[in-house]
Write an enzyme that holds these catalytic residues in place. Structure first.
Site, PDB file in Angstrom:
ATOM      1  N   LYS A  95       0.838  -1.208   0.000  1.00 50.79           N
ATOM      2  CA  LYS A  95       0.000   0.000   0.000  1.00 50.79           C
ATOM      3  C   LYS A  95       0.868   1.250   0.000  1.00 50.79           C
ATOM      4  CE  LYS A  95      -1.856   1.514   4.094  1.00 50.79           C
ATOM      5  NZ  LYS A  95      -1.519   2.919   4.335  1.00 50.79           N
ATOM      6  N   ASN A  96       1.889   1.250   0.871  1.00 42.39           N
ATOM      7  CA  ASN A  96       2.661   2.483   1.048  1.00 42.39           C
ATOM      8  C   ASN A  96       3.628   2.759  -0.105  1.00 42.39           C
ATOM      9  OD1 ASN A  96       1.253   2.907   3.347  1.00 42.39           O
ATOM     10  ND2 ASN A  96       2.928   2.461   4.769  1.00 42.39           N
ATOM     11  N   CYS A 103      -4.957   7.367   9.929  1.00 43.86           N
ATOM     12  CA  CYS A 103      -5.093   6.790  11.263  1.00 43.86           C
ATOM     13  C   CYS A 103      -4.780   7.840  12.318  1.00 43.86           C
ATOM     14  CB  CYS A 103      -4.126   5.618  11.429  1.00 43.86           C
ATOM     15  SG  CYS A 103      -4.633   4.147  10.531  1.00 43.86           S
ATOM     16  N   ARG A 114      -8.439  -0.838   4.918  1.00 47.15           N
ATOM     17  CA  ARG A 114      -7.589   0.187   4.288  1.00 47.15           C
ATOM     18  C   ARG A 114      -6.230  -0.393   3.887  1.00 47.15           C
ATOM     19  NH1 ARG A 114      -6.270   4.556   7.821  1.00 47.15           N
ATOM     20  NH2 ARG A 114      -5.065   5.068   5.989  1.00 47.15           N
ATOM     21  N   ARG A 134      -0.077  14.536  13.582  1.00 43.73           N
ATOM     22  CA  ARG A 134       0.579  14.157  12.321  1.00 43.73           C
ATOM     23  C   ARG A 134       0.640  15.398  11.431  1.00 43.73           C
ATOM     24  NH1 ARG A 134      -1.426   8.395  10.074  1.00 43.73           N
ATOM     25  NH2 ARG A 134       0.636   8.418   9.096  1.00 43.73           N
ATOM     26  N   PRO A 135       1.526  16.346  11.818  1.00 46.79           N
ATOM     27  CA  PRO A 135       1.598  17.583  11.050  1.00 46.79           C
ATOM     28  C   PRO A 135       2.161  17.340   9.651  1.00 46.79           C
ATOM     29  CG  PRO A 135       3.384  17.479  12.649  1.00 46.79           C
ATOM     30  CD  PRO A 135       2.520  16.280  12.889  1.00 46.79           C
ATOM     31  N   ILE A 136       2.007  18.339   8.755  1.00 46.56           N
ATOM     32  CA  ILE A 136       2.618  18.213   7.421  1.00 46.56           C
ATOM     33  C   ILE A 136       3.554  19.400   7.173  1.00 46.56           C
ATOM     34  CG2 ILE A 136       0.813  16.791   6.394  1.00 46.56           C
ATOM     35  CD1 ILE A 136      -0.233  19.377   5.034  1.00 46.56           C
ATOM     36  N   ASP A 137       4.053  19.971   8.285  1.00 45.63           N
ATOM     37  CA  ASP A 137       4.928  21.145   8.155  1.00 45.63           C
ATOM     38  C   ASP A 137       6.161  20.855   7.285  1.00 45.63           C
ATOM     39  OD1 ASP A 137       5.466  19.402  10.354  1.00 45.63           O
ATOM     40  OD2 ASP A 137       6.945  20.818  11.122  1.00 45.63           O
ATOM     41  N   LEU A 138       6.704  19.645   7.383  1.00 44.55           N
ATOM     42  CA  LEU A 138       7.921  19.326   6.622  1.00 44.55           C
ATOM     43  C   LEU A 138       7.616  19.214   5.128  1.00 44.55           C
ATOM     44  CD1 LEU A 138       9.460  16.662   9.042  1.00 44.55           C
ATOM     45  CD2 LEU A 138       9.860  19.137   8.956  1.00 44.55           C
ATOM     46  N   ARG A 169      -4.076   9.671   4.941  1.00 39.03           N
ATOM     47  CA  ARG A 169      -2.911  10.537   5.077  1.00 39.03           C
ATOM     48  C   ARG A 169      -2.196  10.741   3.732  1.00 39.03           C
ATOM     49  NH1 ARG A 169       0.003  13.919   8.496  1.00 39.03           N
ATOM     50  NH2 ARG A 169       2.198  13.593   8.146  1.00 39.03           N
ATOM     51  N   ASP A 219       4.855   0.476  12.245  1.00 36.18           N
ATOM     52  CA  ASP A 219       3.630  -0.188  11.787  1.00 36.18           C
ATOM     53  C   ASP A 219       3.567  -1.648  12.222  1.00 36.18           C
ATOM     54  OD1 ASP A 219       2.782   2.100  10.577  1.00 36.18           O
ATOM     55  OD2 ASP A 219       3.097   1.431   8.520  1.00 36.18           O
TER      56      ASP A 219
HETATM   57  C1  UD1 Z   1       4.310   6.743   6.654  1.00 37.88           C
HETATM   58  C2  UD1 Z   1       3.479   5.514   6.441  1.00 37.88           C
HETATM   59  C3  UD1 Z   1       2.986   4.978   7.786  1.00 37.88           C
HETATM   60  C4  UD1 Z   1       4.167   4.744   8.732  1.00 37.88           C
HETATM   61  C5  UD1 Z   1       5.016   6.001   8.836  1.00 37.88           C
HETATM   62  C6  UD1 Z   1       6.289   5.788   9.643  1.00 37.88           C
HETATM   63  C7  UD1 Z   1       2.486   5.895   4.263  1.00 37.88           C
HETATM   64  C8  UD1 Z   1       1.263   6.174   3.472  1.00 37.88           C
HETATM   65  N1  UD1 Z   1       2.346   5.857   5.605  1.00 37.88           N
HETATM   66  O1  UD1 Z   1       3.462   7.720   7.245  1.00 37.88           O
HETATM   67  O2  UD1 Z   1       2.328   3.735   7.549  1.00 37.88           O
HETATM   68  O3  UD1 Z   1       3.662   4.452  10.021  1.00 37.88           O
HETATM   69  O4  UD1 Z   1       5.412   6.436   7.507  1.00 37.88           O
HETATM   70  O5  UD1 Z   1       7.016   4.744   9.112  1.00 37.88           O
HETATM   71  O6  UD1 Z   1       3.540   5.661   3.714  1.00 37.88           O
HETATM   72  N2  UD1 Z   1       6.213  14.531  10.984  1.00 37.88           N
HETATM   73  C9  UD1 Z   1       6.256  15.877  11.280  1.00 37.88           C
HETATM   74  N3  UD1 Z   1       6.017  16.775  10.272  1.00 37.88           N
HETATM   75  C10 UD1 Z   1       5.748  16.383   9.001  1.00 37.88           C
HETATM   76  C11 UD1 Z   1       5.707  15.009   8.709  1.00 37.88           C
HETATM   77  C12 UD1 Z   1       5.940  14.086   9.721  1.00 37.88           C
HETATM   78  O7  UD1 Z   1       6.492  16.260  12.416  1.00 37.88           O
HETATM   79  O8  UD1 Z   1       5.547  17.248   8.123  1.00 37.88           O
HETATM   80  C13 UD1 Z   1       6.460  13.530  12.055  1.00 37.88           C
HETATM   81  C14 UD1 Z   1       5.245  12.643  12.339  1.00 37.88           C
HETATM   82  O9  UD1 Z   1       4.344  13.263  13.218  1.00 37.88           O
HETATM   83  C15 UD1 Z   1       5.889  11.409  12.914  1.00 37.88           C
HETATM   84  C16 UD1 Z   1       7.217  11.339  12.161  1.00 37.88           C
HETATM   85  O10 UD1 Z   1       7.427  12.618  11.582  1.00 37.88           O
HETATM   86  O11 UD1 Z   1       6.158  11.586  14.277  1.00 37.88           O
HETATM   87  C17 UD1 Z   1       7.265  10.317  11.066  1.00 37.88           C
HETATM   88  O12 UD1 Z   1       6.133  10.483  10.224  1.00 37.88           O
HETATM   89  P1  UD1 Z   1       6.215  10.169   8.668  1.00 37.88           P
HETATM   90  O13 UD1 Z   1       7.444   9.373   8.382  1.00 37.88           O
HETATM   91  O14 UD1 Z   1       5.997  11.426   7.916  1.00 37.88           O
HETATM   92  O15 UD1 Z   1       4.960   9.219   8.466  1.00 37.88           O
HETATM   93  P2  UD1 Z   1       3.908   9.244   7.285  1.00 37.88           P
HETATM   94  O16 UD1 Z   1       4.582   9.601   5.995  1.00 37.88           O
HETATM   95  O17 UD1 Z   1       2.711  10.010   7.710  1.00 37.88           O
END
Ligand code: UD1
Length: 416
Positions: free
Chosen positions: A22-23, A116, A395, A121-125, A92, A304
């Site tokens: 999926k990912n 989930c 999912r 789960r911010p998207i600032d990065l 997400r 996961d």
């Molecule tokens: C992806 C996977 C998810 C897996 C996760 C970690 C997909 C669709 N999902 O989720 O199954 O559990 O990787 O292996 O591929 N963070 C920030 N700011 C950001 C982005 C992330 O602070 O802009 C933090 C998150 O809150 C978290 C950490 O970074 O604590 C890692 O998250 P991230 O690797 O981004 O996970 P996802 O891409 O959401």
């Protein structure tokens, strides 16, 4: 109400195939937007999250159809730049379409992504990466808007190796003139799979799996034919199912090469695991012993997979610990496992698991992997369990019930 009825306590035995990841499939479907024409993506699992990605593509003007496990995505007529809130809110990974749209159309608009509830789960990065490439980003309470007709390659260091931000930066950078150097990217195998698809499209991307990814952007890309890698978390789910119930399973379509920490943990707990080309074999004798693991970005133990391992260990013996370092609400499944007789105490970000025999009970999946963990535990528990909240599980798992039945498990879906 729909639920799984699982009668546990029977060893599992047999062979089952592991479906595509999926990912990987989700970022690859977003990447298909970077070329005009029809991309053919094999080994694409039939999951509700993949359906959501196809709906997003269709909303943007693409034609997308499924032929078995193959998706054909024709982006020739795509023109949209706006992703409706109802689709953004479902998962997400919807956020990955922002990077692809920026690269293709120079603009993207959407609501905030769902997914989930694993904590903040911010998207600032993601947004900072777009800005570094020269996009103007506005994020309001309910809406995100990104504009960048002329993106330019840049040097970018991620403060934490976020999987999604790495993928979004790679996608947007393909549409940026010049070279982008992405440092401290996530090194998950799904990033290398995305890179493989981008390379098949003619993109100059290299370094996935290392600490620097280099993207030479701004070139026209062509549609590609590609095969998605096997799902390592689904593989972990089946391995943990056999570990929980006992027995012997052969899982094909994967050689387990991306699962080293999970295989090591199961081996330390007493399972015999053999990796062969194209398959992984597990033999498990109950009860499992104790293990201590800490999750982390790849190549550490995947967050996961920790609920799945916890579920198997809960029915074992001795005291195991699982420390979570990625998501602060990852342990929402603990309550359900304790309802099935587990003895798990939470101390900060560590779960202390005292192994003991599990029994049936009525539980609800709190999220995708937490739901799968309840199934894993129920397979090893004496008596019948009912697991509701199946939409979470659907999912990420295609045919979970059928696969487990093939292995001899007593599991069926009940509608009430
Ligand atoms: C992806 C996977 C998810 C897996 C996760 C970690 C997909 C669709 N999902 O989720 O199954 O559990 O990787 O292996 O591929 N963070 C920030 N700011 C950001 C982005 C992330 O602070 O802009 C933090 C998150 O809150 C978290 C950490 O970074 O604590 C890692 O998250 P991230 O690797 O981004 O996970 P996802 O891409 O959401």
């Amino acid at each position: 109400m729909e639920y799984f009825a699982v009668t546990g306590g029977h060893p599992l035995e047999g062979t089952a195939a592991v479906h595509g990841a999926k990912n990987s499939a989700l970022p690859i479907l977003a990447a298909a937007l970077l070329a005009r024409g029809e991309s053919v993506i094999h080994n694409c699992p039939d999951l509700t999250d993949v359906d959501t990605a196809l709906e997003i593509l269709t909303c943007l003007g693409c034609r997308a159809r499924r032929e078995g496990r193959t998706l054909l995505v024709d982006t020739s007529c795509a023109h949209g730049t706006h992703i409706p809130d109802r689709l953004m809110g479902r998962m997400r990974a919807s956020v990955l379409f922002l990077g692809a749209l920026l690269a293709r159309e120079g603009r993207a608009e959407a609501g905030w992504p769902g997914g989930c509830a694993l904590g903040a789960r911010p998207i600032d990065l993601h947004l900072a990466a777009f800005q570094a490439l020269g996009a103007r980003v506005r994020d309001h309470a309910e809406h995100i808007s990104c504009r960048g007709r002329t993106l330019r390659g840049t040097r970018l260091t991620l403060p934490i190796p976020s999987v999604g931000a790495t993928e979004n930066a790679m996608l947007a950078a393909c549409g940026a003139e010049g070279v982008t150097i992405l440092q401290n990217p996530a090194r998950e195998p799904e990033i290398a799979d995305l890179q493989g698809f981008l390379q098949a499209m003619g993109a100059h991307v290299e370094g996935a799996g290392t600490d620097t990814i280099i993207i030479r952007g701004g070139r026209p890309l062509r549609p590609a034919v590609y095969r998605v890698m096997a799902d390592r978390i689904v593989t972990a789910t089946y391995l943990c199912s056999v570990a929980s119930a006992g027995g012997e399973g052969i899982f094909t379509g994967t050689d387990g090469s991306h699962l080293r920490p999970v295989l090591e943990a199961l081996t330390a707990a007493g399972c015999a695991i053999r990796r062969e080309p194209g398959r992984v074999i597990i033999r498990a004798r109950r009860p499992l012993g104790r293990v201590h693991i800490t999750t982390g970005p790849y190549p550490a133990f995947p967050t996961d997979a920790q609920p799945l391992l916890a579920a198997a260990l809960a029915g074992g013996v001795g005291e195991s610990t699982i420390t979570e370092t990625i998501f602060d609400r990852r342990f929402r499944y603990v309550q359900g496992l304790n309802t099935l007789g587990a003895d798990i105490c939470l101390e900060g970000n560590t779960a202390r698991i005292t192994g003991r025999p599990l029994h049936g009970g009525r539980v609800t999946a709190p999220d995708l992997r937490g739901g799968a963990a309840l199934v894993v535990a129920a397979l090893g528990a004496e008596g019948e369990s009912r697991i509701a909240g199946l939409h979470h599980i659907q999912r990420g798992y295609e045919g979970l019930e059928d696969t487990l039945q093939t292995l001899g498990a007593s599991i069926r879906t009940v509608q009430e």
